[in-house]
Design a protein around this motif. Structure first.
Motif: not given
Length: 273
Positions: A184-202
């Motif tokens: 599935h092409e879920y990447t953008l939605a998943n990365l928005r959430w992942a960024s909420a989990v780890e906002p400092a992950n470069r």
């Protein structure tokens, strides 16, 4: 259509792994080499039939990862093609399955330079399997169905958090350059959430920016790689202190095990808007 091609030169010059968009966000993966093809999880027949006609290909095989309709819906129609073999999970009910598979089994089709080992990866469904190895000269590869997504993982429809975490750990130990062909092409939605989990992950910030650019250009964000997922996907980072602390803040209590961290992350993702 963006193709992942085999290394240039030699007998593999006409080999590629192609994404065939289906429905609103599915990918059927087509493994193509020298006029022949296999497809992974054909949820509908139309995209496959168009590829076969446009490129003059002979369909040799269908590989299934699990029983959901958006992954098997095209099997019956494609079964009208003579000479194909359908591979799929031994523990799931499928429209057709000529070769039932479980962990440790292999799928070998020399004409497609395809040599894949099977992993049992329950969680999304009870009998879900994945395929890893070589396909059309591209290696290492992973066809993971709905178990792993770029920046995410599948919902737990039939399995437990412990099962899904164990399944993801089977992927996590694969070589970091393993190409991950999600369904599935879920990447953008998943990365928005992942960024909420780890906002400092470069690494995550850079990947999110690149994924946005790819989608703006109408290109798939896939395949990902195991190395990229280890660096950016919270579901593969349940022992990283930043991920543990984020899960605990969201849940409102401490977690004693990676399974508890994973369970909170999955619930968080389910509710994330």
């Amino acid at each position: 259509m963006q193709a992942l091609t085999a290394p240039s030169g030699g007998r593999e010059r006409n080999a590629a792994v192609l994404p065939l968009p289906a429905f609103s966000d599915n990918y059927i993966w087509a493994i193509v080499r020298d006029g022949q093809a296999a497809v992974v999880d054909p949820g509908e027949a139309g995209p496959v039939l168009r590829l076969l006609e446009q490129q003059g290909l002979r369909l040799r095989a269908i590989l299934l990862t699990h029983h959901h309709g958006d992954h098997v819906g095209g099997v019956s129609e494609l079964s009208r093609i003579e000479g194909i073999t359908v591979y799929g999970p031994a523990r799931e009910r499928l429209p057709r399955c000529d070769v039932p598979l479980a962990q440790g089994d292999r799928v070998e089709i020399p004409e497609l330079d395809l040599d894949l080992s099977v992993l049992d990866v329950p969680g999304h469904t009870a009998g879900h399997i994945a395929y890893t190895g070589r396909a059309a000269g591209v290696e290492p590869v992973l066809f993971c169905g709905d178990t792993l997504f770029a920046g995410g993982c599948g919902r737990l429809f039939e399995g437990t958090p412990a099962q899904m975490l164990d399944s993801l750990e089977k992927f996590s130990v694969l070589p970091p350059d393993t190409q991950v062909f999600c369904a599935h092409e879920y990447t953008l939605a998943n990365l928005r959430w992942a960024s909420a989990v780890e906002p400092a992950n470069r690494n995550l910030q850079q990947w999110h920016q690149r994924a946005r650019q790819l989608r703006a250009e109408g290109l798939p964000t896939l395949p990902s790689t195991i190395g990229q997922e280890r660096a950016t996907n919270p579901f593969l980072r349940t022992q990283q202190i930043e991920v543990v602390q984020a899960a605990e803040r969201w849940a409102g209590h401490n977690h004693a095990t990676p399974v508890e961290v994973f369970a909170s992350l999955r619930e968080w993702k389910n509710e994330f808007k």
